[in-house]
Design a protein around this motif. Structure first.
Motif, PDB file in Angstrom:
ATOM      1  N   LYS A  38       0.825  -1.126   0.087  1.00 34.12           N
ATOM      2  CA  LYS A  38      -0.145  -0.018   0.217  1.00 34.12           C
ATOM      3  C   LYS A  38       0.976   1.093  -0.007  1.00 34.12           C
ATOM      4  O   LYS A  38       1.819   1.316   0.757  1.00 34.12           O
ATOM      5  CB  LYS A  38      -1.020  -0.101   1.272  1.00 34.12           C
ATOM      6  CG  LYS A  38      -2.003  -1.010   1.187  1.00 34.12           C
ATOM      7  CD  LYS A  38      -3.082  -0.921   2.401  1.00 34.12           C
ATOM      8  CE  LYS A  38      -4.036  -2.079   2.137  1.00 34.12           C
ATOM      9  NZ  LYS A  38      -5.085  -1.676   3.426  1.00 34.12           N
ATOM     10  N   PRO A  39       0.459   2.076  -0.659  1.00 35.24           N
ATOM     11  CA  PRO A  39       1.351   3.472  -0.602  1.00 35.24           C
ATOM     12  C   PRO A  39       1.120   4.173   0.740  1.00 35.24           C
ATOM     13  O   PRO A  39       0.254   4.089   1.382  1.00 35.24           O
ATOM     14  CB  PRO A  39       0.464   4.523  -1.737  1.00 35.24           C
ATOM     15  CG  PRO A  39      -0.790   3.583  -2.096  1.00 35.24           C
ATOM     16  CD  PRO A  39      -0.843   2.309  -1.504  1.00 35.24           C
ATOM     17  N   ARG A  40       2.472   4.820   1.151  1.00 33.36           N
ATOM     18  CA  ARG A  40       2.313   5.467   2.255  1.00 33.36           C
ATOM     19  C   ARG A  40       1.686   6.723   2.427  1.00 33.36           C
ATOM     20  O   ARG A  40       1.132   7.234   3.438  1.00 33.36           O
ATOM     21  CB  ARG A  40       4.102   5.737   2.736  1.00 33.36           C
ATOM     22  CG  ARG A  40       4.811   4.417   2.989  1.00 33.36           C
ATOM     23  CD  ARG A  40       6.059   4.817   3.472  1.00 33.36           C
ATOM     24  NE  ARG A  40       6.776   5.524   2.328  1.00 33.36           N
ATOM     25  CZ  ARG A  40       7.621   4.942   1.336  1.00 33.36           C
ATOM     26  NH1 ARG A  40       7.574   3.787   1.001  1.00 33.36           N
ATOM     27  NH2 ARG A  40       8.162   5.789   0.707  1.00 33.36           N
ATOM     28  N   GLY A  41       1.838   7.466   1.328  1.00 34.62           N
ATOM     29  CA  GLY A  41       0.988   8.790   1.203  1.00 34.62           C
ATOM     30  C   GLY A  41       1.559   9.789   2.058  1.00 34.62           C
ATOM     31  O   GLY A  41       0.815  10.445   2.680  1.00 34.62           O
ATOM     32  N   ASP A  42       2.766   9.878   2.006  1.00 33.26           N
ATOM     33  CA  ASP A  42       3.435  11.058   2.866  1.00 33.26           C
ATOM     34  C   ASP A  42       3.441  12.258   2.135  1.00 33.26           C
ATOM     35  O   ASP A  42       4.554  12.349   0.926  1.00 33.26           O
ATOM     36  CB  ASP A  42       4.743  10.621   3.174  1.00 33.26           C
ATOM     37  CG  ASP A  42       5.223  11.537   4.135  1.00 33.26           C
ATOM     38  OD1 ASP A  42       4.934  12.784   4.356  1.00 33.26           O
ATOM     39  OD2 ASP A  42       6.368  11.549   4.889  1.00 33.26           O
ATOM     40  N   PHE A  43       2.608  13.133   2.050  1.00 37.39           N
ATOM     41  CA  PHE A  43       2.372  14.225   1.090  1.00 37.39           C
ATOM     42  C   PHE A  43       3.641  15.512   1.542  1.00 37.39           C
ATOM     43  O   PHE A  43       3.717  16.433   1.130  1.00 37.39           O
ATOM     44  CB  PHE A  43       1.243  15.002   1.290  1.00 37.39           C
ATOM     45  CG  PHE A  43       0.022  14.201   0.838  1.00 37.39           C
ATOM     46  CD1 PHE A  43       0.095  13.471  -0.499  1.00 37.39           C
ATOM     47  CD2 PHE A  43      -1.184  13.729   1.393  1.00 37.39           C
ATOM     48  CE1 PHE A  43      -0.758  12.588  -1.085  1.00 37.39           C
ATOM     49  CE2 PHE A  43      -1.888  12.925   1.216  1.00 37.39           C
ATOM     50  CZ  PHE A  43      -2.038  12.249  -0.063  1.00 37.39           C
ATOM     51  N   THR A  44       4.460  15.087   2.727  1.00 34.47           N
ATOM     52  CA  THR A  44       5.571  16.181   3.035  1.00 34.47           C
ATOM     53  C   THR A  44       6.709  15.744   2.401  1.00 34.47           C
ATOM     54  O   THR A  44       7.598  16.527   2.251  1.00 34.47           O
ATOM     55  CB  THR A  44       5.835  15.959   4.465  1.00 34.47           C
ATOM     56  OG1 THR A  44       6.315  14.728   4.803  1.00 34.47           O
ATOM     57  CG2 THR A  44       4.706  16.265   5.390  1.00 34.47           C
ATOM     58  N   LYS A  45       6.848  14.615   1.688  1.00 30.76           N
ATOM     59  CA  LYS A  45       8.089  14.212   0.700  1.00 30.76           C
ATOM     60  C   LYS A  45       7.592  14.449  -0.643  1.00 30.76           C
ATOM     61  O   LYS A  45       7.077  13.385  -1.174  1.00 30.76           O
ATOM     62  CB  LYS A  45       8.522  12.815   1.316  1.00 30.76           C
ATOM     63  CG  LYS A  45       8.985  12.634   2.482  1.00 30.76           C
ATOM     64  CD  LYS A  45       9.455  11.383   2.811  1.00 30.76           C
ATOM     65  CE  LYS A  45       9.796  11.370   4.150  1.00 30.76           C
ATOM     66  NZ  LYS A  45      10.206   9.899   4.838  1.00 30.76           N
ATOM     67  N   LEU A  46       7.727  15.519  -1.118  1.00 30.96           N
ATOM     68  CA  LEU A  46       7.588  15.915  -2.315  1.00 30.96           C
ATOM     69  C   LEU A  46       8.796  16.070  -3.358  1.00 30.96           C
ATOM     70  O   LEU A  46       9.845  16.142  -2.665  1.00 30.96           O
ATOM     71  CB  LEU A  46       6.692  16.934  -2.728  1.00 30.96           C
ATOM     72  CG  LEU A  46       5.459  17.255  -1.942  1.00 30.96           C
ATOM     73  CD1 LEU A  46       4.786  18.591  -1.973  1.00 30.96           C
ATOM     74  CD2 LEU A  46       4.628  16.331  -2.197  1.00 30.96           C
TER      75      LEU A  46
END
Length: 178
Positions: A38-46
């Protein structure tokens, strides 16, 4: 069970308000079968601000479904940019043109928030697109175009020869189809 869900969808259709959830369930089952995490979905790591892919993402997002009012709204464009950037960073892939249209579909399914859209779009990318967007030379996509040209040659040789005569390769007119 995936088979039962598919049969039900084919037989009875899917109500519009349930489509997002059904897509997510089907993609989660496909991911289990393909052994995709499953994707982690960490939107802080762009992607870093100076990344060339980020410039291409911004350009493509502004051209995503230009006649659909939803995709002309600045907040939707910002979210789409964020999701694409997060995907590229999380999965270690360079952004390729066309990814924007895949991610955009998940905005239209009525999924409740960014995390749900990101989750489903990532599962789709990882289970359904194979290596099309993963290699730097677009090898998968080039193979699709070669097969398309051969199909055109088989079904309409006159048209194929005409297009070949003017160096009109499928990449020029068919990229939005794949």
């Amino acid at each position: 069970d995936l088979y039962t869900i598919r049969q039900h969808c084919r037989r009875y259709g899917v109500p519009p308000d349930a489509r997002g959830r059904v897509w997510t369930l089907l993609l989660e089952e496909a991911a289990v079968q393909a052994r995709v995490g499953k994707p982690r979905g960490d939107f802080t790591k762009l992607l870093p601000p100076d990344d060339q892919g980020l410039r291409v993402i911004k350009a493509d997002v502004s051209r995503t479904f230009p006649y659909n009012e939803m995709f002309q709204r600045p907040e939707v464009q910002r979210e789409l940019e964020t999701l694409l950037s997060a995907y590229c960073r999380e999965y270690g892939v360079q952004y390729k043109q066309g990814m924007n249209f895949i991610f955009a579909i998940f905005f239209q399914l009525g999924l409740p928030n960014s995390r749900a859209r990101y989750h489903s779009a990532c599962l789709f990318m990882e289970t359904m697109t194979g290596g099309t967007f993963k290699d730097s030379d677009f090898g998968g996509l080039q193979a699709v175009f070669r097969v398309f040209r051969l199909l055109l040659l088989y079904h309409d040789p006159n048209l194929c020869n005409y297009l070949d005569q003017y160096d009109m390769v499928p990449e020029l007119y068919a990229s939005s189809w794949f």
